[in-house]
Motif scaffolding. Structure first.
Motif, PDB file in Angstrom:
ATOM      1  N   LYS A  77       0.815  -1.226   0.000  1.00 27.35           N
ATOM      2  CA  LYS A  77       0.000   0.000   0.000  1.00 27.35           C
ATOM      3  C   LYS A  77       0.846   1.272   0.000  1.00 27.35           C
ATOM      4  CE  LYS A  77      -3.770  -2.281  -0.052  1.00 27.35           C
ATOM      5  NZ  LYS A  77      -4.360  -2.497  -1.357  1.00 27.35           N
ATOM      6  N   ASP A  78       2.158   1.138   0.217  1.00 33.55           N
ATOM      7  CA  ASP A  78       3.009   2.320   0.305  1.00 33.55           C
ATOM      8  C   ASP A  78       3.850   2.562  -0.947  1.00 33.55           C
ATOM      9  OD1 ASP A  78       4.643   0.096   0.677  1.00 33.55           O
ATOM     10  OD2 ASP A  78       5.918   1.086   2.157  1.00 33.55           O
ATOM     11  N   THR A  79       3.493   1.911  -2.060  1.00 32.11           N
ATOM     12  CA  THR A  79       4.283   2.115  -3.270  1.00 32.11           C
ATOM     13  C   THR A  79       4.039   3.507  -3.839  1.00 32.11           C
ATOM     14  OG1 THR A  79       2.560   1.105  -4.620  1.00 32.11           O
ATOM     15  CG2 THR A  79       4.382  -0.314  -3.958  1.00 32.11           C
ATOM     16  N   HIS A  80       5.064   4.043  -4.434  1.00 34.03           N
ATOM     17  CA  HIS A  80       4.991   5.368  -5.048  1.00 34.03           C
ATOM     18  C   HIS A  80       4.033   5.320  -6.238  1.00 34.03           C
ATOM     19  CE1 HIS A  80       6.243   8.867  -7.374  1.00 34.03           C
ATOM     20  NE2 HIS A  80       6.660   9.360  -6.223  1.00 34.03           N
ATOM     21  N   PRO A  81       3.290   6.400  -6.489  1.00 37.20           N
ATOM     22  CA  PRO A  81       2.386   6.416  -7.651  1.00 37.20           C
ATOM     23  C   PRO A  81       3.093   6.088  -8.977  1.00 37.20           C
ATOM     24  CG  PRO A  81       1.920   8.283  -6.242  1.00 37.20           C
ATOM     25  CD  PRO A  81       3.146   7.608  -5.664  1.00 37.20           C
ATOM     26  N   ALA A  82       4.343   6.511  -9.129  1.00 32.46           N
ATOM     27  CA  ALA A  82       5.081   6.198 -10.364  1.00 32.46           C
ATOM     28  C   ALA A  82       5.314   4.698 -10.503  1.00 32.46           C
ATOM     29  CB  ALA A  82       6.422   6.930 -10.388  1.00 32.46           C
ATOM     30  N   VAL A  83       5.512   4.025  -9.387  1.00 30.81           N
ATOM     31  CA  VAL A  83       5.712   2.572  -9.408  1.00 30.81           C
ATOM     32  C   VAL A  83       4.419   1.884  -9.836  1.00 30.81           C
ATOM     33  CG1 VAL A  83       6.204   0.549  -7.987  1.00 30.81           C
ATOM     34  CG2 VAL A  83       7.556   2.644  -7.699  1.00 30.81           C
ATOM     35  N   ARG A  84       3.302   2.288  -9.224  1.00 25.89           N
ATOM     36  CA  ARG A  84       2.011   1.697  -9.601  1.00 25.89           C
ATOM     37  C   ARG A  84       1.702   1.973 -11.070  1.00 25.89           C
ATOM     38  NH1 ARG A  84       0.619   3.979  -4.669  1.00 25.89           N
ATOM     39  NH2 ARG A  84      -0.630   5.614  -5.649  1.00 25.89           N
ATOM     40  N   ARG A  85       1.847   3.225 -11.468  1.00 26.27           N
ATOM     41  CA  ARG A  85       1.524   3.627 -12.838  1.00 26.27           C
ATOM     42  C   ARG A  85       2.339   2.845 -13.868  1.00 26.27           C
ATOM     43  NH1 ARG A  85       2.716   8.574 -12.293  1.00 26.27           N
ATOM     44  NH2 ARG A  85       4.798   8.514 -13.170  1.00 26.27           N
ATOM     45  N   ASN A  86       3.640   2.774 -13.681  1.00 22.08           N
ATOM     46  CA  ASN A  86       4.485   2.115 -14.674  1.00 22.08           C
ATOM     47  C   ASN A  86       4.395   0.600 -14.613  1.00 22.08           C
ATOM     48  OD1 ASN A  86       5.935   4.212 -16.322  1.00 22.08           O
ATOM     49  ND2 ASN A  86       6.258   4.985 -14.264  1.00 22.08           N
ATOM     50  N   THR A  87       4.084   0.053 -13.448  1.00 25.22           N
ATOM     51  CA  THR A  87       3.877  -1.393 -13.359  1.00 25.22           C
ATOM     52  C   THR A  87       2.606  -1.777 -14.106  1.00 25.22           C
ATOM     53  OG1 THR A  87       5.013  -1.485 -11.223  1.00 25.22           O
ATOM     54  CG2 THR A  87       3.647  -3.368 -11.809  1.00 25.22           C
ATOM     55  N   ILE A  88       1.524  -1.049 -13.863  1.00 23.85           N
ATOM     56  CA  ILE A  88       0.281  -1.345 -14.579  1.00 23.85           C
ATOM     57  C   ILE A  88       0.454  -1.050 -16.070  1.00 23.85           C
ATOM     58  CG2 ILE A  88      -2.166  -0.735 -14.830  1.00 23.85           C
ATOM     59  CD1 ILE A  88      -1.545  -2.513 -12.385  1.00 23.85           C
ATOM     60  N   ARG A  89       1.205  -0.023 -16.393  1.00 20.22           N
ATOM     61  CA  ARG A  89       1.472   0.293 -17.805  1.00 20.22           C
ATOM     62  C   ARG A  89       2.107  -0.905 -18.517  1.00 20.22           C
ATOM     63  NH1 ARG A  89       5.452   2.014 -21.193  1.00 20.22           N
ATOM     64  NH2 ARG A  89       4.821   3.466 -22.813  1.00 20.22           N
ATOM     65  N   LEU A  90       3.067  -1.547 -17.870  1.00 16.75           N
ATOM     66  CA  LEU A  90       3.736  -2.673 -18.526  1.00 16.75           C
ATOM     67  C   LEU A  90       2.790  -3.868 -18.692  1.00 16.75           C
ATOM     68  CD1 LEU A  90       4.822  -5.274 -16.606  1.00 16.75           C
ATOM     69  CD2 LEU A  90       6.320  -3.492 -15.747  1.00 16.75           C
ATOM     70  N   PHE A  91       1.814  -4.018 -17.770  1.00 13.58           N
ATOM     71  CA  PHE A  91       0.860  -5.122 -17.899  1.00 13.58           C
ATOM     72  C   PHE A  91      -0.010  -4.994 -19.143  1.00 13.58           C
ATOM     73  CE2 PHE A  91       1.277  -5.829 -13.149  1.00 13.58           C
ATOM     74  CZ  PHE A  91       1.935  -7.035 -13.298  1.00 13.58           C
ATOM     75  N   GLN A  92      -0.102  -3.786 -19.713  1.00 12.04           N
ATOM     76  CA  GLN A  92      -0.846  -3.618 -20.960  1.00 12.04           C
ATOM     77  C   GLN A  92      -0.184  -4.358 -22.116  1.00 12.04           C
ATOM     78  OE1 GLN A  92      -2.597   0.743 -21.245  1.00 12.04           O
ATOM     79  NE2 GLN A  92      -0.400   0.777 -20.941  1.00 12.04           N
ATOM     80  N   HIS A  93       1.122  -4.600 -21.999  1.00 14.87           N
ATOM     81  CA  HIS A  93       1.913  -5.082 -23.124  1.00 14.87           C
ATOM     82  C   HIS A  93       2.350  -6.537 -23.004  1.00 14.87           C
ATOM     83  CE1 HIS A  93       2.026  -0.956 -24.403  1.00 14.87           C
ATOM     84  NE2 HIS A  93       2.473  -0.608 -23.216  1.00 14.87           N
ATOM     85  N   ILE A  94       1.864  -7.227 -21.989  1.00 22.72           N
ATOM     86  CA  ILE A  94       2.276  -8.624 -21.823  1.00 22.72           C
ATOM     87  C   ILE A  94       1.060  -9.521 -21.677  1.00 22.72           C
ATOM     88  CG2 ILE A  94       4.450  -7.946 -20.706  1.00 22.72           C
ATOM     89  CD1 ILE A  94       3.218  -8.980 -18.029  1.00 22.72           C
ATOM     90  N   ASP A  95       1.292 -10.804 -21.913  1.00 28.63           N
ATOM     91  CA  ASP A  95       0.292 -11.808 -21.582  1.00 28.63           C
ATOM     92  C   ASP A  95       0.533 -12.164 -20.123  1.00 28.63           C
ATOM     93  OD1 ASP A  95      -0.870 -11.970 -24.131  1.00 28.63           O
ATOM     94  OD2 ASP A  95       0.696 -13.340 -24.819  1.00 28.63           O
ATOM     95  N   ILE A  96      -0.389 -11.788 -19.283  1.00 31.03           N
ATOM     96  CA  ILE A  96      -0.236 -12.031 -17.856  1.00 31.03           C
ATOM     97  C   ILE A  96      -0.485 -13.510 -17.591  1.00 31.03           C
ATOM     98  CG2 ILE A  96      -1.096 -11.444 -15.549  1.00 31.03           C
ATOM     99  CD1 ILE A  96      -2.108  -8.772 -16.876  1.00 31.03           C
ATOM    100  N   PRO A  97       0.472 -14.202 -16.962  1.00 31.32           N
ATOM    101  CA  PRO A  97       0.264 -15.617 -16.667  1.00 31.32           C
ATOM    102  C   PRO A  97      -0.998 -15.814 -15.825  1.00 31.32           C
ATOM    103  CG  PRO A  97       2.556 -15.040 -16.321  1.00 31.32           C
ATOM    104  CD  PRO A  97       1.814 -13.752 -16.552  1.00 31.32           C
ATOM    105  N   GLU A  98      -1.669 -16.915 -16.064  1.00 30.68           N
ATOM    106  CA  GLU A  98      -2.954 -17.188 -15.428  1.00 30.68           C
ATOM    107  C   GLU A  98      -2.910 -17.066 -13.910  1.00 30.68           C
ATOM    108  OE1 GLU A  98      -6.340 -20.695 -15.316  1.00 30.68           O
ATOM    109  OE2 GLU A  98      -4.793 -20.766 -16.852  1.00 30.68           O
ATOM    110  N   LYS A  99      -1.813 -17.533 -13.298  1.00 29.32           N
ATOM    111  CA  LYS A  99      -1.768 -17.520 -11.837  1.00 29.32           C
ATOM    112  C   LYS A  99      -1.723 -16.111 -11.247  1.00 29.32           C
ATOM    113  CE  LYS A  99       3.185 -18.509 -11.363  1.00 29.32           C
ATOM    114  NZ  LYS A  99       4.127 -19.461 -10.765  1.00 29.32           N
ATOM    115  N   TYR A 100      -1.437 -15.094 -12.055  1.00 29.87           N
ATOM    116  CA  TYR A 100      -1.397 -13.716 -11.574  1.00 29.87           C
ATOM    117  C   TYR A 100      -2.590 -12.880 -12.048  1.00 29.87           C
ATOM    118  CZ  TYR A 100       3.444 -15.076 -10.828  1.00 29.87           C
ATOM    119  OH  TYR A 100       4.578 -15.738 -10.444  1.00 29.87           O
TER     120      TYR A 100
END
Length: 169
Positions: A77-100
């Motif tokens: 819950k204490d991650t920086h907004p830039a960390v959340r934003r760029n982590t979710i940004r990268l999920f747009q470009h990958i096939d997320i494995p089923e377990k995640y």
């Protein structure tokens, strides 16, 4: 290149792209960037977030072995907004494995519904949810409802992304 020093040199698109070029498709260099992203001081973590998302956009396979750590970091819950934003940004470009997928889906719904989150994070979350709705069509009604409920209170950036997604749903 001394990666940490390069990241701290300046916060600019040009410097970000220099780091992205240096990492290229190297798993070793990418691991070094991930290490700084996950374990360094606040400012370095923030500066590492941007190039990570760009590297993954070009070389999505590099993130695969780091996903457990990346997702665990995102759940804090204490991650920086830039960390959340760029982590979710990268999920747009990958096939997320089923377990995640469930974890990522839940986080994206939380971000979209949170009135305090920034527009970019919400927009990226909408795209990730739209991508996941292809595998999980049962989330489409919930996604539509949330977009409709949030429409009047959200930013133009949110509405622009939401409008495109609503057409696809």
């Amino acid at each position: 290149m001394k990666l940490r020093e390069q990241l701290l040199r300046e916060h600019s698109r040009a410097n970000c792209l220099k780091v992205v070029e240096w990492v290229g498709d190297s798993p070793v260099r990418f691991a070094e960037l991930i290490e700084l992203f996950l374990k360094d001081e606040y400012r370095v973590v923030q500066l590492a977030a941007w190039p990570i998302s760009y590297v993954v956009e070009s070389h999505p396979a590099l993130i695969r072995k780091h996903l457990p750590k990346i997702i665990k970091n995102l759940e804090r819950k204490d991650t920086h907004p830039a960390v959340r934003r760029n982590t979710i940004r990268l999920f747009q470009h990958i096939d997320i494995p089923e377990k995640y997928q469930g974890t990522v889906m839940n986080l994206c719904f939380e971000y979209v519904c949170d009135p305090t989150e920034k527009a970019a994070l919400k927009a990226f979350s909408l795209t990730v949810l739209e991508n996941l709705s292809k595998q999980y069509p049962e989330i489409k009604p919930e996604l539509k409802t949330i977009i409709e409920e949030r429409w009047d209170t959200e930013t133009p950036a949110f509405r622009s992304r939401a409008k495109k997604i609503m057409k696809k749903l």
